[in-house]
Write a protein that holds these residues in place. Structure first.
Motif, mmCIF file in Angstrom:
data_model
loop_
_atom_site.group_PDB
_atom_site.id
_atom_site.type_symbol
_atom_site.label_atom_id
_atom_site.label_comp_id
_atom_site.label_asym_id
_atom_site.label_seq_id
_atom_site.Cartn_x
_atom_site.Cartn_y
_atom_site.Cartn_z
ATOM 1 N N GLY A 130 0.817 -1.214 0.000
ATOM 2 C CA GLY A 130 0.000 0.000 0.000
ATOM 3 C C GLY A 130 0.849 1.262 0.000
ATOM 4 O O GLY A 130 0.462 2.285 -0.547
ATOM 5 N N ASP A 131 2.017 1.179 0.602
ATOM 6 C CA ASP A 131 2.911 2.327 0.743
ATOM 7 C C ASP A 131 3.632 2.597 -0.582
ATOM 8 O O ASP A 131 4.214 1.684 -1.181
ATOM 9 C CB ASP A 131 3.927 2.037 1.849
ATOM 10 N N GLN A 132 3.608 3.839 -1.029
ATOM 11 C CA GLN A 132 4.207 4.197 -2.323
ATOM 12 C C GLN A 132 5.733 4.050 -2.314
ATOM 13 O O GLN A 132 6.314 3.603 -3.306
ATOM 14 C CB GLN A 132 3.813 5.621 -2.732
ATOM 15 N N ASP A 133 6.386 4.407 -1.217
ATOM 16 C CA ASP A 133 7.840 4.228 -1.125
ATOM 17 C C ASP A 133 8.207 2.751 -1.223
ATOM 18 O O ASP A 133 9.184 2.389 -1.879
ATOM 19 C CB ASP A 133 8.381 4.799 0.197
ATOM 20 N N LEU A 134 7.416 1.910 -0.580
ATOM 21 C CA LEU A 134 7.656 0.471 -0.632
ATOM 22 C C LEU A 134 7.481 -0.049 -2.057
ATOM 23 O O LEU A 134 8.284 -0.857 -2.530
ATOM 24 C CB LEU A 134 6.715 -0.261 0.325
ATOM 25 N N LYS A 135 6.478 0.447 -2.764
ATOM 26 C CA LYS A 135 6.264 0.021 -4.149
ATOM 27 C C LYS A 135 7.469 0.384 -5.025
ATOM 28 O O LYS A 135 7.864 -0.395 -5.887
ATOM 29 C CB LYS A 135 4.997 0.659 -4.724
ATOM 30 N N GLU A 136 8.061 1.546 -4.778
ATOM 31 C CA GLU A 136 9.248 1.957 -5.546
ATOM 32 C C GLU A 136 10.428 1.023 -5.265
ATOM 33 O O GLU A 136 11.159 0.657 -6.189
ATOM 34 C CB GLU A 136 9.619 3.398 -5.209
ATOM 35 N N VAL A 137 10.601 0.640 -4.019
ATOM 36 C CA VAL A 137 11.678 -0.290 -3.664
ATOM 37 C C VAL A 137 11.435 -1.646 -4.324
ATOM 38 O O VAL A 137 12.360 -2.261 -4.878
ATOM 39 C CB VAL A 137 11.814 -0.426 -2.127
ATOM 40 N N ILE A 138 10.195 -2.093 -4.292
ATOM 41 C CA ILE A 138 9.857 -3.376 -4.942
ATOM 42 C C ILE A 138 10.157 -3.287 -6.434
ATOM 43 O O ILE A 138 10.716 -4.233 -7.014
ATOM 44 C CB ILE A 138 8.381 -3.751 -4.697
ATOM 45 N N ASP A 139 9.816 -2.171 -7.050
ATOM 46 C CA ASP A 139 10.121 -1.987 -8.482
ATOM 47 C C ASP A 139 11.622 -2.082 -8.735
ATOM 48 O O ASP A 139 12.055 -2.644 -9.747
ATOM 49 C CB ASP A 139 9.591 -0.650 -8.992
ATOM 50 N N ASN A 140 12.425 -1.558 -7.819
ATOM 51 C CA ASN A 140 13.887 -1.651 -7.964
ATOM 52 C C ASN A 140 14.356 -3.107 -7.864
ATOM 53 O O ASN A 140 15.266 -3.515 -8.590
ATOM 54 C CB ASN A 140 14.580 -0.789 -6.914
ATOM 55 N N PHE A 141 13.736 -3.874 -6.978
ATOM 56 C CA PHE A 141 14.064 -5.302 -6.882
ATOM 57 C C PHE A 141 13.663 -6.027 -8.169
ATOM 58 O O PHE A 141 14.394 -6.889 -8.656
ATOM 59 C CB PHE A 141 13.370 -5.950 -5.674
ATOM 60 N N ILE A 142 12.515 -5.674 -8.713
ATOM 61 C CA ILE A 142 12.059 -6.292 -9.962
ATOM 62 C C ILE A 142 13.029 -5.967 -11.091
ATOM 63 O O ILE A 142 13.401 -6.848 -11.877
ATOM 64 C CB ILE A 142 10.613 -5.854 -10.290
ATOM 65 N N ASP A 143 13.462 -4.716 -11.175
ATOM 66 C CA ASP A 143 14.439 -4.338 -12.202
ATOM 67 C C ASP A 143 15.732 -5.138 -12.046
ATOM 68 O O ASP A 143 16.333 -5.582 -13.027
ATOM 69 C CB ASP A 143 14.748 -2.838 -12.137
#
Length: 172
Positions: free
Chosen positions: A43-56
């Protein structure tokens, strides 16, 4: 030196290097599926950005490992299909991962990634493979630091017992 001289990219892989490449690709493909699920649960936008970095990061690892495996005539491990998109509000509360749970899992993934990359670097005799795993190690360390800072900022970090008092020295 024979077969192990000259350009390291022209050298054959030994069985340990093959296994490390195959394992890295397989782990990254399984992690990709997990990170996609985390992205939908977060739900947290900062967390989503970190997850996106892991996906990349796992996309980069998959691409590089699979390319090397194919170059040497080895079939890369299969991947899982992409997860279907889901809205956060459609996930039942009891089935949803909480943001602190996701952040803790990302911290564990970064820590494990560092260990695996270190082992692969240590067993590689081809300089290009050692350098590739060193690059993955550095990228994973940066992701781990990003998660740590976020966990501290959000109050999600559960530290081990802290030693607040310095013990007095014992004179012998």
């Amino acid at each position: 030196m024979g077969v192990l001289s000259g350009n390291s990219k022209d050298e054959p892989l030994h069985y340990g290097e093959i296994f490390n490449l195959w394992q890295c690709s397989a782990s990254a493909k399984m992690s990709l599926s997990t990170f996609q699920a985390f992205h939908y649960h977060a739900g947290d936008q900062d967390l989503k950005e970190v997850i996106d970095n892991f996906i990349d990061q796992v996309h980069r690892e998959i691409k590089e490992c699979d390319k090397l495996l194919k170059t040497h005539g080895i079939t890369p491990p299969p991947g899982l299909p992409d997860r279907p998109s889901v809205k956060l509000e459609d996930i039942p509360a009891g089935a949803r991962f909480s943001d602190p749970e996701i952040a803790a899992a990302l911290s564990a993934a970064a820590s494990l990634g560092l260990v695996v990359c270190s082992q692969a670097m240590g067993t590689s005799i081809r300089e290009d493979l050692g350098a590739m795993f060193m690059k993955f190690h550095a990228q994973m360390a940066a992701l781990g630091l990003q998660v740590l800072k976020m966990n501290k900022k959000k109050g999600w970090l559960v530290p081990p017992p802290l030693q607040l008092k310095t013990p007095e020295p014992v004179l012998v």
